[in-house]
Scaffold this active site. Sequence first.
Site, PDB file in Angstrom:
ATOM      1  N   LYS A  65       9.083 -14.860   5.663  1.00  0.00           N
ATOM      2  CA  LYS A  65       9.709 -14.437   4.815  1.00  0.00           C
ATOM      3  C   LYS A  65      10.257 -13.065   5.269  1.00  0.00           C
ATOM      4  O   LYS A  65       9.766 -11.682   5.120  1.00  0.00           O
ATOM      5  CB  LYS A  65       8.996 -13.806   3.637  1.00  0.00           C
ATOM      6  CG  LYS A  65       9.079 -14.036   2.107  1.00  0.00           C
ATOM      7  CD  LYS A  65       7.629 -13.176   1.242  1.00  0.00           C
ATOM      8  CE  LYS A  65       7.883 -13.305  -0.333  1.00  0.00           C
ATOM      9  NZ  LYS A  65       9.329 -13.640  -0.939  1.00  0.00           N
ATOM     10  N   GLU A  89      13.664 -26.078  -1.859  1.00  0.00           N
ATOM     11  CA  GLU A  89      12.190 -25.450  -2.935  1.00  0.00           C
ATOM     12  C   GLU A  89      13.705 -24.648  -3.729  1.00  0.00           C
ATOM     13  O   GLU A  89      14.846 -25.436  -3.273  1.00  0.00           O
ATOM     14  CB  GLU A  89      12.235 -24.323  -1.971  1.00  0.00           C
ATOM     15  CG  GLU A  89      12.352 -23.677  -1.306  1.00  0.00           C
ATOM     16  CD  GLU A  89      12.281 -22.278  -0.493  1.00  0.00           C
ATOM     17  OE1 GLU A  89      10.853 -22.270  -0.965  1.00  0.00           O
ATOM     18  OE2 GLU A  89      13.064 -21.500   0.703  1.00  0.00           O
TER      19      GLU A  89
HETATM   20  N1  PMP Z   1      10.825 -19.668  -2.376  1.00  0.00           N
HETATM   21  C1  PMP Z   1      10.929 -18.872  -1.876  1.00  0.00           C
HETATM   22  C2  PMP Z   1      12.481 -18.531  -1.278  1.00  0.00           C
HETATM   23  C3  PMP Z   1      10.600 -16.993  -2.353  1.00  0.00           C
HETATM   24  O1  PMP Z   1      11.670 -16.046  -1.943  1.00  0.00           O
HETATM   25  C4  PMP Z   1       9.681 -17.764  -3.180  1.00  0.00           C
HETATM   26  C5  PMP Z   1       8.867 -16.104  -3.851  1.00  0.00           C
HETATM   27  N2  PMP Z   1       9.200 -14.734  -3.127  1.00  0.00           N
HETATM   28  C6  PMP Z   1       8.539 -18.582  -3.238  1.00  0.00           C
HETATM   29  C7  PMP Z   1       8.943 -19.542  -2.643  1.00  0.00           C
HETATM   30  C8  PMP Z   1       7.711 -18.607  -4.608  1.00  0.00           C
HETATM   31  O2  PMP Z   1       6.264 -17.911  -2.816  1.00  0.00           O
HETATM   32  P1  PMP Z   1       5.060 -17.584  -4.254  1.00  0.00           P
HETATM   33  O3  PMP Z   1       4.325 -18.283  -4.933  1.00  0.00           O
HETATM   34  O4  PMP Z   1       4.465 -16.835  -2.704  1.00  0.00           O
HETATM   35  O5  PMP Z   1       5.796 -16.303  -4.999  1.00  0.00           O
END
Ligand code: PMP
Length: 293
Positions: A151, A184
């Site tokens: 991330k 995604e």
């Molecule tokens: N994919 C991406 C690219 C994201 O930025 C996020 C959230 N920040 C998610 C999926 C969802 O992740 P999470 O459930 O951990 O917030």
Amino acid sequence: MGYLINLNGKYVQKEKAVISVFDHGLLYGDGVFEGIRSYNGRVFKLEEHVDRLFASAKAITMTIPISRDKMKAEIVATVKKNKLRDAYIRVVVTRGVGDLGLNPTKCPKAFYFIIAASISLYPEKYYKEGLPVVCASTRRNIPEALSPMIKSLNYLNNILAKLEANSANVLEAIMLNREGFVAECTGDNIFIVRNGELITPPTYIGALEGITRDAVIKLGRELGYKVSEKPFTMVDMYIADEAFLTGTAAEIIPVINVDKRNIANGKPGPITKKLIEAYREITRNQGTEVYPK
Ligand code: PMP
């Protein structure tokens, strides 16, 4: 709004919360982050978010300047300092100040900041009526170049797809991987439902290991559904019985139209609705207390 920002352990007013123009987080997107929520005075999935933050930092060989326990305490303290109960929390760790070259070893110390803000959500109408989305032409980063499992502060790829969503007048866009499988969305993971089975792309396809995704996989299984992590295409999306997105900010949000094709009858499906209810129950009952009695 006058938020107090935690800047490397010191609280400063929002307007004074600034970082160096020589910070490599700004110059090169060299850094990692987390988006976390607190519900009614409890930080949700704190352990999981801090673990992912440290994992992302490790993957880019960046040493976070405080321990995991201290980071958890600082996150909770920042929510408390701002007297918030329902908050969106952003934790950012940058490589820190270096020279203009991109060599990270020239940055002696990583820098962190924590923002706890009141939360702006998707309007409730989308949870009831569902969200139309489109498929973006911008592909997700290939894992061999920059793994979406990290991330990182490099979101330009997702921003390009978000611009496509804007052009199509919708709030999210589906991103495919290089091979054309659904990966995604720009800021959310994705699920489809087919014949009672929940299906989400495996993270090796090129998706973030979302914490909400993980919670929904477990929740789906607890509710007795078959849940699979397997690759699927846009055609699988179009012919799905149901579809929904997951993310910390979005929670679980139904998708009812993709590329101008209704998903089933164009209304949120029964399994999605059940998951939304069950997930809301979890968020109401779990989390690290910000204001212990
Ligand atoms: N994919 C991406 C690219 C994201 O930025 C996020 C959230 N920040 C998610 C999926 C969802 O992740 P999470 O459930 O951990 O917030």
